[in-house]
Design an enzyme around this catalytic site. Structure first.
Site, PDB file in Angstrom:
ATOM      1  N   LYS A  34       0.047 -28.813 -16.608  1.00 15.68           N
ATOM      2  CA  LYS A  34       1.036 -28.951 -17.163  1.00 15.68           C
ATOM      3  C   LYS A  34       0.801 -30.082 -18.854  1.00 15.68           C
ATOM      4  O   LYS A  34       1.756 -30.348 -19.860  1.00 15.68           O
ATOM      5  CB  LYS A  34       1.785 -30.939 -16.910  1.00 15.68           C
ATOM      6  CG  LYS A  34       1.168 -32.033 -16.395  1.00 15.68           C
ATOM      7  CD  LYS A  34       1.587 -32.783 -15.130  1.00 15.68           C
ATOM      8  CE  LYS A  34       1.011 -34.040 -15.458  1.00 15.68           C
ATOM      9  NZ  LYS A  34       0.732 -34.571 -16.619  1.00 15.68           N
ATOM     10  N   THR A  35      -0.111 -30.510 -19.019  1.00 15.89           N
ATOM     11  CA  THR A  35      -0.237 -31.402 -19.775  1.00 15.89           C
ATOM     12  C   THR A  35      -0.543 -30.077 -20.775  1.00 15.89           C
ATOM     13  O   THR A  35      -0.334 -30.633 -22.196  1.00 15.89           O
ATOM     14  CB  THR A  35      -1.767 -32.752 -20.048  1.00 15.89           C
ATOM     15  OG1 THR A  35      -1.635 -32.923 -18.947  1.00 15.89           O
ATOM     16  CG2 THR A  35      -2.060 -32.670 -21.665  1.00 15.89           C
ATOM     17  N   ASP A 217       7.602 -36.377 -19.121  1.00 18.99           N
ATOM     18  CA  ASP A 217       6.315 -35.594 -18.615  1.00 18.99           C
ATOM     19  C   ASP A 217       6.050 -36.879 -17.187  1.00 18.99           C
ATOM     20  O   ASP A 217       7.103 -37.496 -16.852  1.00 18.99           O
ATOM     21  CB  ASP A 217       4.744 -36.385 -18.850  1.00 18.99           C
ATOM     22  CG  ASP A 217       3.970 -36.399 -18.308  1.00 18.99           C
ATOM     23  OD1 ASP A 217       3.846 -34.894 -17.350  1.00 18.99           O
ATOM     24  OD2 ASP A 217       2.090 -36.287 -18.361  1.00 18.99           O
ATOM     25  N   GLU A 218       5.879 -36.246 -15.785  1.00 17.10           N
ATOM     26  CA  GLU A 218       5.731 -36.532 -15.003  1.00 17.10           C
ATOM     27  C   GLU A 218       7.225 -37.436 -14.287  1.00 17.10           C
ATOM     28  O   GLU A 218       7.830 -38.875 -13.740  1.00 17.10           O
ATOM     29  CB  GLU A 218       5.289 -38.306 -14.435  1.00 17.10           C
ATOM     30  CG  GLU A 218       3.476 -37.691 -14.338  1.00 17.10           C
ATOM     31  CD  GLU A 218       2.578 -36.775 -13.979  1.00 17.10           C
ATOM     32  OE1 GLU A 218       3.224 -37.316 -12.796  1.00 17.10           O
ATOM     33  OE2 GLU A 218       1.564 -36.780 -13.875  1.00 17.10           O
ATOM     34  N   GLN A 250       4.635 -34.021  -5.632  1.00 17.41           N
ATOM     35  CA  GLN A 250       3.917 -35.652  -5.667  1.00 17.41           C
ATOM     36  C   GLN A 250       4.771 -36.744  -6.088  1.00 17.41           C
ATOM     37  O   GLN A 250       4.446 -37.495  -7.192  1.00 17.41           O
ATOM     38  CB  GLN A 250       2.699 -34.570  -7.155  1.00 17.41           C
ATOM     39  CG  GLN A 250       1.609 -33.844  -6.416  1.00 17.41           C
ATOM     40  CD  GLN A 250       0.672 -33.254  -7.739  1.00 17.41           C
ATOM     41  OE1 GLN A 250      -0.175 -34.679  -7.801  1.00 17.41           O
ATOM     42  NE2 GLN A 250       1.226 -32.375  -8.217  1.00 17.41           N
ATOM     43  N   ARG A 585      -6.949 -32.630  -4.932  1.00 14.68           N
ATOM     44  CA  ARG A 585      -7.232 -33.675  -5.328  1.00 14.68           C
ATOM     45  C   ARG A 585      -8.964 -33.390  -5.397  1.00 14.68           C
ATOM     46  O   ARG A 585      -9.524 -32.953  -6.219  1.00 14.68           O
ATOM     47  CB  ARG A 585      -8.217 -35.429  -5.282  1.00 14.68           C
ATOM     48  CG  ARG A 585      -6.655 -36.101  -5.169  1.00 14.68           C
ATOM     49  CD  ARG A 585      -6.176 -36.233  -6.468  1.00 14.68           C
ATOM     50  NE  ARG A 585      -4.965 -35.336  -6.011  1.00 14.68           N
ATOM     51  CZ  ARG A 585      -4.120 -34.334  -7.839  1.00 14.68           C
ATOM     52  NH1 ARG A 585      -4.172 -34.612  -8.292  1.00 14.68           N
ATOM     53  NH2 ARG A 585      -3.207 -33.686  -7.241  1.00 14.68           N
TER      54      ARG A 585
END
Length: 691
Positions: A34-35, A217-218, A250, A585
């Site tokens: 995503k970044t 973002d997020e 998430q 993770r």
């Protein structure tokens, strides 16, 4: 010369970068880049001439994320010179920028202060006492959180909220005191902008017209106030160019105000919205992703997506699920597995726990096995008392009206000013710093007051910030206090202060600039202080979001612990999302453990495995060391945890006198059994029946 910001993007990522017109929701699963999408999108807008840099508003949740995004955009040399004009940062830093430009219309003084949690506690303690309430019943720390939650709702008129009379009374008195002190708290930063926009449509129109493209973002972590801000900035636009990137699977921060409905209802908020799903994961093996997918599909409240491994990535190892006799066996297993497999690369391992109290057994086992570790979530740099003291000194230097900072440092070092003396200073009706110059004091206090005031009496505005802080802390006696202290950690505290002066303050042109940075950092959740060190990480799952490790241990997957007993009924879907975050993770190996007997707050409890264990598709797992499923393939040679495949540990048995129980250990023909009614007993194998 063209810049190559589209190279190596997959088709879905390219669509997310190039779809510029209208509202866009990018559902970005764990590890899907995503970044990279966000930074490439900014590059695409700038390089294609779609907007000037000041017409781009890019909002993040942490300073670390904002800095990472800015750094990546700056890597494109052709547009690097434009980065300084981007409106890129956290929601709070960008709103603070708006308030600084419109402070007078917002009803603030030009040099308004931003109070952090410690300052809020001090204000609330005084307010609660003045209202005649008992601070034991009305704990200031609890009220900091309660008021923060109220302000995060984004309601600009508190009178319209359904608050109890006492809550309304404390909230009003607290806000009035903040105004008297020339301060706002962290929750006010967005709320004041909302009020500013509501009452001043010309100012709102200015920013609506300025920001041609908005990126968030997020997005799944936004609260009501942040969502109201976005709605205001995009209101009245026929086709707002807002791109929100997030993952509904998430969303794990409801306890601090995040509202998952913001992402779930994006299409209702923006009817012409387009949704692009990023489902190619570049982090984990196929089995890890299969396990995570099968678990999260049990949630009803989700928009739906299915993560798959990047091309060329094979199945990898199964997700291991291991039942152990006790919590100590669990910690020993983890410690021995790390010791056997680390090859001196400890930073590739992480233990992710549901709650902080579960770390104790791992800390003790790691110490005995000489395994270096870090406990993430320990005191952050800006939370250290000595750093907050130093910042209070600097704030009082720059803002002499700051009574809260005055009260924090007047007795550091001791100067003979107790509560009685402070009360006398308040009676003057002036700021405590000014009152110190005119109040009637004892001879000893007058001498101390003169020395204290003289420490601030120099031309700090024309002194380099680093030198000004050094001079202030030296002249005030604060550094001398720690040099002469007998505390065992005094040298470490001095080192922290030295780091603040030479590494942090030195980066800023003025002290007000530094103080603004410090105010935002003291509310930032990032704790990267030990990043890069060769240590095993022990952290809560919440703290691990956004991180990745080669091997992840997931202990205590037991009913009552995970899912948490208090949330098992009220918010089971968020608990499941937390489990999904935990599994994803892991890059190459995930190991889930549960203990049959666990000591919780001093009480030995008989545990049952988490329901989440049973919800994971069995195709992707290996129970207690069984052989890998036939459809999985190992991508590299690794030392796998060695489990005893013929063990009877974990099996249910019955005994003619003691009833039913679970075998927690075996020694040849002698079994140790945890009986439901008789406790833990040793019995011969021949006297029990397996059931």
């Amino acid at each position: 010369m063209s810049i190559d910001y589209m190279s190596d993007l997959n088709e879905q990522q390219k669509q997310a970068v190039t779809t510029l017109d209208g509202p866009l929701l990018v559902l970005s699963g764990a590890g899907t880049g995503k970044t990279r999408v966000l930074t490439s999108r900014v590059a695409h807008i700038l390089y294609g001439g779609h907007a000037y840099p000041w017409q781009i508003l890019a909002l993040t949740f942490t300073n670390k994320a904002a800095n990472e995004m800015r750094f990546r955009v700056a890597q494109y040399s052709e547009i690097s010179h434009l980065c300084g004009d981007l409106w890129m940062g956290t929601f709070h830093s960008m709103c603070l920028r708006i308030l600084r430009s419109n402070y007078d219309v917002a009803g603030l003084r030009r040099d308004f202060l931003i109070y952090g949690e410690d300052d809020q506690k001090a204000v609330l303690k005084r307010v609660i006492v003045n209202l005649g309430f008992d601070t034991k019943e009305f704990n200031p720390s609890d009220w900091v959180e309660k008021i923060s939650n109220i302000k995060d709702k984004g309601v600009t008129d508190f009178a319209k909220m359904d608050l109890s009379p006492n809550t309304q009374k404390i909230l009003n008195a607290y806000n009035a005191e903040l105004t008297n002190l020339g301060a706002i708290d962290f929750g006010d930063i967005i709320l004041f902008v909302l009020r500013l926009f509501e009452k001043n449509h010309d100012i709102l129109n200015k920013y609506q017209n300025q920001f041609k493209y908005i990126l968030v973002d997020e997005f799944q972590d936004t609260n009501a106030a942040q969502m109201n801000l976005l709605k205001m900035l995009t209101a009245d636009k026929v086709c707002p160019n807002i791109c929100c990137v997030g993952d509904d699977d998430q969303s794990i921060y409801s306890w601090r105000g995040a509202e998952i409905r913001n992402i779930l209802q994006f299409e209702q908020t923006y009817p012409d919205a387009k949704i692009i799903r990023l489902e190619t994961n570049y982090r984990s093996t196929a089995n890890i992703l299969g396990a995570a997918n099968s678990l999260i599909k049990n949630n009803m409240g989700r928009l739906g997506k299915d993560l798959h491994a990047a091309p060329g990535v094979d199945g990898g190892e199964p997700v291991y699920i291991l039942t152990v006799p006790s919590d100590w066996d669990e910690a020993q297993f983890v410690a021995k597995t790390i010791a056997r497999n680390s090859k001196n690369n400890f930073s590739s391992f992480a233990i992710l726990i549901r709650m902080g109290s579960l770390s104790r057994t791992f800390e003790e086992e790691f110490t005995s096995h000489k395994i270096p570790y870090r406990l993430v979530g320990t005191t952050k740099f800006y939370d250290r008392a000595e750093i907050r003291d130093a910042i209070a000194y600097i704030r009082l230097l720059v803002y002499p009206f700051d009574n809260i900072s005055f009260e924090r440092i007047i007795s550091k070092p001791r100067r003979g000013f107790g509560e009685g003396a402070i009360a006398k200073l308040r009676e003057t009706g002036k700021s405590l710093m000014d009152a110190l110059k005119i109040a009637k004091l004892s001879t000893k206090q007058e001498v101390a007051a003169t020395e204290f005031l003289s420490a601030f009496d120099f031309d700090w505005k024309n002194t380099p910030p680093k030198d000004a802080v050094q001079q202030l802390l030296e002249n005030s006696g604060y550094l001398k206090m720690w040099r002469e202290s007998k505390d065992v950690d005094a040298p470490e505290r001095l080192e922290h202060i030295r780091e603040l002066i030479t590494s942090v303050v030195a980066k800023y042109n003025t002290l007000p600039e530094f103080l603004e940075h410090a105010a935002l950092m003291m509310t930032d959740d990032n704790d990267s202080e030990q990043d890069g060190k060769n240590l095993v990480s022990i952290m809560t799952i919440h703290a691990a979001k956004g991180l990745e490790f080669d091997t992840v241990f997931l202990p205590a997957w037991e009913e009552g612990i995970f899912p948490n007993e208090k949330k098992a009924d009220s918010d089971i879907e968020e608990e499941r999302r937390l489990a999904y975050v935990a599994i994803t993770r892991a890059k190459t190996r995930a190991i889930i453990t549960n203990a049959m007997v666990r000591t919780v707050f001093g009480q030995r409890l008989y545990q049952s495995p988490s329901r989440f264990v049973n919800e994971i598709d069995k195709r992707y797992v290996s129970f207690n060391g069984d052989e890998q499923p036939k459809q999985t393939y190992s991508s590299q040679k690794v030392d796998k945890p060695k489990f005893k495949t013929t063990s009877v540990v974990g099996k249910m048995v019955s005994h003619s006198e003691m009833g039913t129980g679970v075998i927690i250990s075996e020694d040849d023909n002698i079994l140790t059994v945890a009986f439901k009614t008789r406790g833990i007993k040793k019995v011969a194998r021949d006297f029990v029946k397996f059931i």
